[in-house]
Design a protein around this motif. Structure first.
Motif, short mmCIF file in Angstrom:
data_model
loop_
_atom_site.label_atom_id
_atom_site.label_comp_id
_atom_site.label_asym_id
_atom_site.label_seq_id
_atom_site.Cartn_x
_atom_site.Cartn_y
_atom_site.Cartn_z
N PRO A 348 0.59 -1.40 -0.01
CA PRO A 348 0.15 -0.10 -0.64
C PRO A 348 1.08 1.19 0.24
O PRO A 348 0.41 2.19 -0.58
CB PRO A 348 -1.08 0.27 1.37
N LEU A 349 2.20 0.86 0.66
CA LEU A 349 2.90 2.69 0.79
C LEU A 349 4.26 2.68 -0.54
O LEU A 349 4.66 3.46 -0.88
CB LEU A 349 4.03 2.39 1.60
N THR A 350 3.92 1.53 -1.37
CA THR A 350 4.55 1.61 -2.32
C THR A 350 3.80 1.99 -3.89
O THR A 350 3.13 1.93 -4.25
CB THR A 350 4.84 0.29 -3.31
N CYS A 351 3.70 4.36 -3.32
CA CYS A 351 3.22 4.73 -4.59
C CYS A 351 3.47 5.65 -5.12
O CYS A 351 4.73 6.48 -4.05
CB CYS A 351 1.40 4.89 -3.96
N PRO A 352 3.37 6.45 -5.75
CA PRO A 352 3.59 8.16 -5.76
C PRO A 352 3.89 8.75 -4.74
O PRO A 352 2.46 8.63 -4.89
CB PRO A 352 3.29 8.49 -6.79
N GLY A 353 4.21 9.67 -4.49
CA GLY A 353 4.20 10.95 -3.36
C GLY A 353 4.48 10.01 -2.07
O GLY A 353 3.78 10.60 -1.18
N GLU A 354 4.68 8.54 -1.73
CA GLU A 354 5.04 8.01 -0.66
C GLU A 354 6.21 8.72 -0.15
O GLU A 354 6.92 7.28 -0.18
CB GLU A 354 4.12 6.46 -0.36
N PRO A 355 6.87 9.23 0.77
CA PRO A 355 8.28 8.45 1.27
C PRO A 355 8.92 7.32 1.97
O PRO A 355 10.05 7.25 1.88
CB PRO A 355 8.50 10.23 1.87
N SER A 356 7.49 6.84 2.29
CA SER A 356 8.72 5.58 3.64
C SER A 356 7.68 4.57 2.66
O SER A 356 7.68 3.12 3.22
CB SER A 356 7.42 5.59 4.51
N SER A 357 7.98 4.55 1.12
CA SER A 357 8.14 3.65 0.33
C SER A 357 8.55 2.27 0.35
O SER A 357 9.97 1.97 0.69
CB SER A 357 8.00 3.86 -1.10
N PRO A 358 8.36 1.64 0.84
CA PRO A 358 8.94 -0.11 1.00
C PRO A 358 10.21 0.03 -0.06
O PRO A 358 11.79 -0.71 -0.45
CB PRO A 358 8.51 -1.30 1.00
N PHE A 359 9.67 0.19 -1.46
CA PHE A 359 10.40 0.73 -2.65
C PHE A 359 12.07 1.04 -2.48
O PHE A 359 12.77 1.10 -2.43
CB PHE A 359 9.82 0.01 -3.52
N VAL A 360 11.48 2.21 -2.03
CA VAL A 360 12.41 3.52 -1.22
C VAL A 360 13.63 2.93 -0.95
O VAL A 360 15.31 2.77 -0.40
CB VAL A 360 11.81 4.21 -1.02
N SER A 361 13.00 1.91 0.39
CA SER A 361 14.20 2.13 1.90
C SER A 361 15.09 0.54 0.88
O SER A 361 16.11 0.37 1.26
CB SER A 361 13.50 1.49 2.77
N ARG A 362 14.51 -0.59 0.31
CA ARG A 362 14.87 -1.29 -0.05
C ARG A 362 16.23 -0.81 -1.21
O ARG A 362 17.61 -1.75 -0.87
CB ARG A 362 14.24 -2.58 -0.39
N ILE A 363 15.89 -0.09 -2.10
CA ILE A 363 16.60 -0.02 -2.72
C ILE A 363 17.92 0.55 -2.05
O ILE A 363 18.90 0.99 -2.84
CB ILE A 363 16.40 1.28 -3.96
N ALA A 364 17.88 1.98 -0.82
CA ALA A 364 18.41 2.61 -0.58
C ALA A 364 19.52 1.80 0.28
O ALA A 364 20.90 2.44 0.21
CB ALA A 364 17.56 3.54 0.47
N ALA A 365 18.97 0.71 1.05
CA ALA A 365 20.27 -0.48 1.55
C ALA A 365 20.99 -0.77 0.75
O ALA A 365 22.24 -1.01 1.10
CB ALA A 365 19.44 -1.60 2.16
N THR A 366 20.47 -1.62 -0.10
CA THR A 366 21.25 -2.40 -1.86
C THR A 366 22.17 -1.29 -2.13
O THR A 366 23.42 -2.09 -2.27
CB THR A 366 20.58 -3.00 -2.52
N ALA A 367 21.56 0.13 -2.63
CA ALA A 367 22.98 0.76 -2.45
C ALA A 367 24.16 1.05 -1.46
O ALA A 367 25.41 1.40 -2.05
CB ALA A 367 22.25 2.21 -3.28
N ARG A 368 23.53 1.52 -0.18
CA ARG A 368 24.58 1.41 0.51
C ARG A 368 25.52 0.50 0.27
O ARG A 368 26.80 0.76 0.78
CB ARG A 368 23.77 1.38 2.28
#
Length: 742
Positions: A348-368
């Motif tokens: 539900p949080l994987t959508c435009p305009g949602e800063p806590s998207s699990p997609f965002v956190s997953r990509i960020a952790a991998t890049a880190r």
């Protein structure tokens, strides 16, 4: 957005430049607003880029006391706009004029897209720019999951979960939480693995040593030692020396060739990280191994380019940043499968305009994890974490602003400005939506449907964009589908594979549906039958996607139930509730006809005959081992989910194209059933120019039908679905936009 105050307005299509459509005054035209934004002169942009590069080089040389000799440019492929990419190349060319000793390499991050030929690279780079790079002896590489083109290096990803964080003001305050986790793990026969991010060691070394000594002294009886890893081999060695040989309750992790050592126990993963300047966090999560191109480790500095755009899942800063290119553009398919799984993309949080998207956190952790490994791996040449250059604008000659930095937050101001310009107001819910697609995105059926997906994602209870979609809203997509390597424009291999399954599922129900339609005496009865068939097919398709994407979780759940059953069998008797739960879950996961479903069906059948819990566990373990890297939908997963969303949101989805292969595929995927209707009902469909089909896909051949006629077809479908609506609300999307009700 503004409503055009003219009687008629002619619009030129970007997707088909030789075609125009005429819209009425009440058509809502949605377009980004660039009024007031000033284009920056190209020479000034190049000068600014050059200054950023020179500063990065000076900092690296001062820190490492050696010269920077090798630069790696990581650039997007032809499906992305190239404003930042070509600006970075121009800045580097200016840099080489003053530093001729520099050795250049270019790595194109294609993700799951096919390799580009030389002509395509010249086209996106520019012939003159490409010639200059070739003259300098630049090495060109491409990273794609479609082919093996580069030596690859291992990276262990630390995927910690922000949702399961314990925040404390100091490391010592985490002791009680760690002891509790240690005790729980001991009861489960697990070993606690504690990943400590390098930033924690740098900032809190003395406190960390004190905490680990305290934990060692408080070792839980009969428990495995606490396994500690700081990722950095030098940090690990230093930490072991600080703890000494007496700290038997804590064992500092020693990886073998960068890969995890085997352990006799299952691991309970915990991570310690800096939360902010005043706090630390203890999180749960997972770790696994992926591959990235070896070039990341053989160059002194890496510069990544990407244009900041709105993105369907990245709600903080949009697309075009460092994280997306590292974690998707150049990462191995195993990582793309994870980030593009149904669990992540349908959250539900994987959508435009949602800063806590699990997609965002997953990509960020991998890049880190990739950045940390670049800096800490033995024999690495890397002198600093990758830098990112990003731009916002309309085209290379219309760049409004740029940003440069090593963190995604460097793009915050640009992203905010771009979001404001691409947020438009919707005054009334829409019945018919027409979408035009930019040429670089017009590669296949679903690639060009991003703007329509944005609309469906922004359609929420507090932001109603579609007018009674259950009655039937209509979408018309103009799309050339011009990438022959993507199965003649149908879709890449991954997307087409799943679309083929959708077509097969529909074919399975078609014989019975055809018989039912032959007995329907009204168009209402026909529509009810088609709706039921559509719901059935879509549910089965979503289950198929889930079985491909979430098999790892499914098998973990079955293994937990099997282990519980084995324990209770040893104690005398297994409660019926456990056996029933096992059969219920296996029936659910075995439903369907793909290879995964069939494998689970076979295991269930074997257990029904033998009731042998040991054999069941071995069978599940063997299946889990076979599919250990299976999580996710693979290439094309995001676009598959896009089609799923569009088919659920729109009763009719028309695709206007001149690509005959695509038209033929759509006719196979969702064949017309109009001829199966009774003559009286069939005549009504023919009279309105409507075809009866399950999924509501309508192929329109632009060599036989004009663009204006295609628009009229879409409006006809709108009136068919909503006969009581006199004035349909029609919207025209010129680009992917953020849509908000006024």
């Amino acid at each position: 957005m503004h409503r055009q105050q003219v009687s008629k307005m002619s619009l030129k299509l970007r997707s088909f430049p030789n075609q125009r459509i005429t819209v009425t005054p009440d058509t809502h035209i949605f377009e980004p607003q660039s009024k007031g934004l000033v284009s920056q002169p190209r020479p000034e942009l190049i000068t600014a880029g050059l200054m950023h590069l020179q500063k990065a080089i000076r900092l690296a040389e001062a820190r490492h006391h050696r010269s920077v000799e090798r630069l790696l440019l990581v650039l997007p492929d032809k499906t992305r706009t190239q404003m930042a990419a070509n600006l970075l190349v121009d800045s580097v060319l200016a840099l080489v004029e003053t530093c001729p000793h520099l050795e250049l390499s270019v790595l194109y991050g294609l993700g799951t897209h096919p390799l580009m030929d030389t002509a395509a690279i010249q086209q996106i780079t520019g012939k003159e720019r490409h010639h200059k790079l070739m003259t300098l002896g630049t090495h060109f590489y491409q990273q794609s999951t479609k082919a093996v083109t580069n030596p690859m290096a291992f990276v262990t990803v630390w995927q910690d979960s922000p949702e399961q964080a314990i925040i404390e003001p100091s490391l010592s305050a985490l002791k009680a939480h760690l002891i509790s986790a240690w005790t729980t793990a001991q009861r489960r026969g697990e070993q606690v693995w504690l990943g400590i991010f390098p930033d924690v060691v740098r900032r809190y070394e003395a406190e960390l040593v004190a905490l680990l000594r305290s934990l060692s002294e408080a070792k839980i009886d009969a428990a495995e030692p606490l396994l500690v890893d700081c990722r950095d081999a030098a940090f690990n060695a230093h930490l072991q020396a600080q703890l000494g040989e007496q700290a038997t309750g804590v064992k500092v992790y020693q990886p073998f060739l960068g890969l995890p050592q085997d352990t006799n126990s299952r691991l309970d993963m915990r991570f310690i990280d800096c939360q902010d300047e005043q706090a630390v966090a203890l999180r749960r999560g997972d770790k696994y191994v992926i591959e990235v191109p070896e070039q990341l480790f053989t160059h002194d500095l890496t510069f990544i380019a990407g244009d900041t755009r709105i993105h369907p899942y990245e709600g903080r800063y949009g697309s075009g940043g460092i994280n997306k290119m590292l974690a998707v553009g150049i990462a191995s398919l195993s990582e793309i499968r994870r980030s593009h799984s149904t669990r992540v993309l349908t959250h539900p949080l994987t959508c435009p305009g949602e800063p806590s998207s699990p997609f965002v956190s997953r990509i960020a952790a991998t890049a880190r994890s990739i950045r940390d490994t670049m800096l800490t791996r033995s024999k690495t040449r890397v002198m600093a974490a990758p830098y990112g250059l990003t731009a916002i604008g309309k085209a290379e000659d219309t760049i409004w602003d740029i940003a440069f930095g090593q963190d995604e937050s460097a793009r915050r101001q640009l992203s905010t400005l771009f979001t404001q310009r691409y947020t438009v107001t919707v005054k009334a819910p829409l019945d018919v939506v027409i979408s035009d697609v930019a040429p670089h995105k017009a590669t296949d059926i679903t690639a060009g449907a991003r703007a329509l997906q944005y609309l469906t994602d922004w359609h929420r209870p507090d932001n109603i964009l579609l007018n009674h979609p259950m009655q039937g809203c209509v979408a018309l997509l103009f799309n050339p589908c011009n990438e022959p390597k993507n199965n003649a424009g149908v879709g890449n291999d991954g997307t087409k594979l799943h679309m083929d399954v959708l077509g097969d599922l529909l074919q399975q129900i078609r014989p019975q549906l055809s018989k039912n339609l032959e007995s329907a005496t009204s168009s209402e009865a026909v529509q009810m039958m088609l709706n039921i068939a559509r719901q059935t097919v879509m549910e089965r398709w979503q289950h198929h996607l889930g079985s491909n994407s979430e098999l790892t979780d499914w098998l973990s759940e079955l293994q937990r139930i099997a282990n519980l059953g084995r324990q209770q069998a040893k104690q005398g008797d297994v409660p019926r509730s456990v056996t029933n739960l096992l059969y219920e879950r296996m029936d659910h996961y075995g439903r369907g006809s793909n290879h995964i479903n069939r494998a689970i069906q076979a295991i269930e059948y074997q257990f029904q005959k033998t009731a042998d819990w040991e054999v069941l566990i071995r069978s599940l373990q063997a299946l889990a081992s076979l599919y250990q890297e299976h999580e996710g939908l693979g290439e094309g997963g995001q676009r598959t989910i896009r089609l799923l969303k569009l088919c659920r949101a729109f009763k009719t989805l028309a695709l206007a194209t001149d690509n005959l292969a695509v038209l033929n595929y759509l006719n196979w995927l969702d064949p017309a059933l109009t001829n199966h209707l009774t003559p009286s009902v069939r005549s009504r469909y023919y009279q309105h120019g409507i075809r009866a089909s399950v999924l509501g896909l309508v192929p329109i051949h632009l060599k036989h039908t004009s663009a204006n006629e295609a628009v009229q077809v879409a409006i006809n479908y709108g009136h068919w679905h909503k006969p009581d609506t006199q004035n349909l609300q029609v919207g025209f999307l010129t680009a992917p936009l953020i849509l908000k009700r006024s």
